[in-house]
Design an enzyme around this catalytic site. Structure first.
Site, PDB file in Angstrom:
ATOM      1  N   THR A 247      -5.186  -8.220  10.499  1.00  0.00           N
ATOM      2  CA  THR A 247      -5.547  -6.940   9.869  1.00  0.00           C
ATOM      3  C   THR A 247      -5.161  -5.755  10.757  1.00  0.00           C
ATOM      4  O   THR A 247      -4.631  -4.761  10.281  1.00  0.00           O
ATOM      5  CB  THR A 247      -7.064  -6.912   9.593  1.00  0.00           C
ATOM      6  OG1 THR A 247      -7.393  -8.047   8.787  1.00  0.00           O
ATOM      7  CG2 THR A 247      -7.468  -5.639   8.875  1.00  0.00           C
TER       8      THR A 247
ATOM      9  N   ARG B 191      -1.096 -14.714   3.897  1.00  0.00           N
ATOM     10  CA  ARG B 191      -1.911 -14.090   4.955  1.00  0.00           C
ATOM     11  C   ARG B 191      -1.245 -14.306   6.316  1.00  0.00           C
ATOM     12  O   ARG B 191      -1.262 -13.419   7.168  1.00  0.00           O
ATOM     13  CB  ARG B 191      -3.329 -14.684   4.962  1.00  0.00           C
ATOM     14  CG  ARG B 191      -4.152 -14.420   3.698  1.00  0.00           C
ATOM     15  CD  ARG B 191      -4.775 -13.071   3.631  1.00  0.00           C
ATOM     16  NE  ARG B 191      -5.746 -12.823   4.677  1.00  0.00           N
ATOM     17  CZ  ARG B 191      -6.505 -11.734   4.730  1.00  0.00           C
ATOM     18  NH1 ARG B 191      -6.421 -10.791   3.788  1.00  0.00           N
ATOM     19  NH2 ARG B 191      -7.349 -11.551   5.710  1.00  0.00           N
TER      20      ARG B 191
ATOM     21  N   ARG C 258       2.913  -7.081   9.241  1.00  0.00           N
ATOM     22  CA  ARG C 258       2.192  -6.017   9.949  1.00  0.00           C
ATOM     23  C   ARG C 258       2.665  -5.902  11.397  1.00  0.00           C
ATOM     24  O   ARG C 258       2.752  -4.802  11.953  1.00  0.00           O
ATOM     25  CB  ARG C 258       0.691  -6.290   9.883  1.00  0.00           C
ATOM     26  CG  ARG C 258       0.098  -6.010   8.488  1.00  0.00           C
ATOM     27  CD  ARG C 258      -1.280  -6.641   8.340  1.00  0.00           C
ATOM     28  NE  ARG C 258      -1.992  -6.189   7.146  1.00  0.00           N
ATOM     29  CZ  ARG C 258      -3.109  -6.762   6.704  1.00  0.00           C
ATOM     30  NH1 ARG C 258      -3.628  -7.802   7.353  1.00  0.00           N
ATOM     31  NH2 ARG C 258      -3.700  -6.302   5.634  1.00  0.00           N
TER      32      ARG C 258
ATOM     33  N   GLU D  80      -8.970 -10.542  -8.115  1.00  0.00           N
ATOM     34  CA  GLU D  80      -8.104  -9.376  -7.938  1.00  0.00           C
ATOM     35  C   GLU D  80      -6.993  -9.329  -8.993  1.00  0.00           C
ATOM     36  O   GLU D  80      -6.676  -8.261  -9.517  1.00  0.00           O
ATOM     37  CB  GLU D  80      -7.533  -9.384  -6.515  1.00  0.00           C
ATOM     38  CG  GLU D  80      -8.639  -9.158  -5.479  1.00  0.00           C
ATOM     39  CD  GLU D  80      -8.214  -9.424  -4.037  1.00  0.00           C
ATOM     40  OE1 GLU D  80      -7.048  -9.798  -3.801  1.00  0.00           O
ATOM     41  OE2 GLU D  80      -9.065  -9.247  -3.134  1.00  0.00           O
TER      42      GLU D  80
ATOM     43  N   ASN E  42      -2.002  -0.340   7.408  1.00  0.00           N
ATOM     44  CA  ASN E  42      -1.417  -1.676   7.666  1.00  0.00           C
ATOM     45  C   ASN E  42      -0.575  -2.230   6.517  1.00  0.00           C
ATOM     46  O   ASN E  42      -0.305  -3.415   6.455  1.00  0.00           O
ATOM     47  CB  ASN E  42      -2.505  -2.648   8.128  1.00  0.00           C
ATOM     48  CG  ASN E  42      -3.560  -2.899   7.084  1.00  0.00           C
ATOM     49  OD1 ASN E  42      -3.482  -2.358   5.981  1.00  0.00           O
ATOM     50  ND2 ASN E  42      -4.540  -3.721   7.409  1.00  0.00           N
TER      51      ASN E  42
ATOM     52  N   PHE F 261     -15.415   2.478   7.330  1.00  0.00           N
ATOM     53  CA  PHE F 261     -14.039   2.751   6.931  1.00  0.00           C
ATOM     54  C   PHE F 261     -13.845   2.746   5.415  1.00  0.00           C
ATOM     55  O   PHE F 261     -12.723   2.921   4.935  1.00  0.00           O
ATOM     56  CB  PHE F 261     -13.076   1.751   7.593  1.00  0.00           C
ATOM     57  CG  PHE F 261     -13.307   0.300   7.238  1.00  0.00           C
ATOM     58  CD1 PHE F 261     -12.774  -0.242   6.071  1.00  0.00           C
ATOM     59  CD2 PHE F 261     -14.049  -0.527   8.069  1.00  0.00           C
ATOM     60  CE1 PHE F 261     -12.971  -1.575   5.738  1.00  0.00           C
ATOM     61  CE2 PHE F 261     -14.256  -1.870   7.742  1.00  0.00           C
ATOM     62  CZ  PHE F 261     -13.725  -2.391   6.573  1.00  0.00           C
TER      63      PHE F 261
ATOM     64  N   HIS G  55      -1.664  -5.668   1.380  1.00  0.00           N
ATOM     65  CA  HIS G  55      -2.877  -6.431   1.081  1.00  0.00           C
ATOM     66  C   HIS G  55      -2.483  -7.782   0.501  1.00  0.00           C
ATOM     67  O   HIS G  55      -1.544  -7.867  -0.288  1.00  0.00           O
ATOM     68  CB  HIS G  55      -3.735  -5.694   0.052  1.00  0.00           C
ATOM     69  CG  HIS G  55      -4.819  -6.569  -0.539  1.00  0.00           C
ATOM     70  ND1 HIS G  55      -6.054  -6.710   0.055  1.00  0.00           N
ATOM     71  CD2 HIS G  55      -4.827  -7.381  -1.627  1.00  0.00           C
ATOM     72  CE1 HIS G  55      -6.775  -7.570  -0.656  1.00  0.00           C
ATOM     73  NE2 HIS G  55      -6.057  -7.988  -1.687  1.00  0.00           N
TER      74      HIS G  55
ATOM     75  N   LYS H 290       0.835  -1.198   0.000  1.00  0.00           N
ATOM     76  CA  LYS H 290       0.000   0.000   0.000  1.00  0.00           C
ATOM     77  C   LYS H 290       0.879   1.261   0.000  1.00  0.00           C
ATOM     78  O   LYS H 290       2.082   1.185   0.275  1.00  0.00           O
ATOM     79  CB  LYS H 290      -0.932  -0.067   1.216  1.00  0.00           C
ATOM     80  CG  LYS H 290      -1.885  -1.283   1.168  1.00  0.00           C
ATOM     81  CD  LYS H 290      -2.764  -1.380   2.415  1.00  0.00           C
ATOM     82  CE  LYS H 290      -3.714  -2.560   2.329  1.00  0.00           C
ATOM     83  NZ  LYS H 290      -4.579  -2.672   3.544  1.00  0.00           N
TER      84      LYS H 290
ATOM     85  N   TYR I 149     -12.150  -3.194  -3.379  1.00  0.00           N
ATOM     86  CA  TYR I 149     -12.657  -3.312  -2.005  1.00  0.00           C
ATOM     87  C   TYR I 149     -14.191  -3.320  -1.958  1.00  0.00           C
ATOM     88  O   TYR I 149     -14.779  -2.951  -0.940  1.00  0.00           O
ATOM     89  CB  TYR I 149     -12.106  -2.174  -1.145  1.00  0.00           C
ATOM     90  CG  TYR I 149     -10.676  -2.407  -0.680  1.00  0.00           C
ATOM     91  CD1 TYR I 149     -10.341  -3.529   0.075  1.00  0.00           C
ATOM     92  CD2 TYR I 149      -9.672  -1.495  -0.978  1.00  0.00           C
ATOM     93  CE1 TYR I 149      -9.041  -3.744   0.509  1.00  0.00           C
ATOM     94  CE2 TYR I 149      -8.357  -1.711  -0.536  1.00  0.00           C
ATOM     95  CZ  TYR I 149      -8.053  -2.838   0.210  1.00  0.00           C
ATOM     96  OH  TYR I 149      -6.772  -3.047   0.655  1.00  0.00           O
TER      97      TYR I 149
END
Ligand code: IDP
Ligand code: MG
Length: 150
Positions: free
Chosen positions: A92, A86, A103, A127, A113, A58, A116, A10, A50
């Site tokens: 998250t 993950r 993270r 995606e 964070n 959010f 993704h 990100k 998203y």
């Protein structure tokens, strides 16, 4: 099973100079890069990516965050990589993310964070299709592959 996942570093990861550190972890794990591009994501694409969060409190700040600067969009391949990545990312909310996770080591708040990763093989396919054309996916063999997979 060898599968692919969509990974996005990100805008905060780019601004904070964490790209090399994070990619280094994926490489060291033995995962194979299939596609990478630095992209200032258009608002419409962020909203589609998203879409499952549309309507949540959010959502708008999330879209603003993701479109606030260039992000590094990637496809990586490896054994059960969707779940494996993950796990490497951590929870998250970075406050809940274990030390040793991306993270847990490099972030503090849910809204910043830094990474993704697709949450299922179906999400990964969706995606990858949103962010990449087929010709951008670099299928290739590596001489190291037999040292990673028996
Ligand atoms: P994930 O990225 O771990 O899959 P999701 O629940 O799918 O988490 O949420 C997508 C992204 O939306 C999160 O990574 C985070 O950037 C943002 N987000 C989720 N919940 C919140 C929140 O409560 N406050 C601020 N941002 C949030
Ligand atoms: Mg998610």
């Amino acid at each position: 099973m060898i599968e692919r996942t969509f990974v996005m570093l990100k805008p905060d990861a780019i601004q904070r100079g964490l790209v090399g550190e994070i990619i280094g972890r994926l490489e060291a794990r033995g995962f194979k890069p299939i596609a990478m591009k630095l992209m200032h994501i258009p608002k419409e694409l962020a909203e589609r990516h998203y879409a499952e969060h549309k309507g949540k409190s959010f959502f708008n700040p999330l879209v603003e965050y993701i479109t606030s600067g260039p992000a590094l969009c990637m496809v990586w391949e490896g054994e059960n990589i969707v779940i494996a990545l993950r796990t490497m990312m951590g929870k998250t909310n970075p406050q809940d993310a274990a030390p040793g996770t991306i993270r847990g080591d490099f972030a503090q708040q849910t809204g910043r964070n830094i990474i993704h990763g697709s949450d299922s093989p179906e999400s990964a396919r969706r995606e990858i299709g949103l962010f990449f054309n087929d010709y951008e996916l670099q299928e290739h063999k590596r001489s190291v592959d037999p040292w990673l997979y028996e």
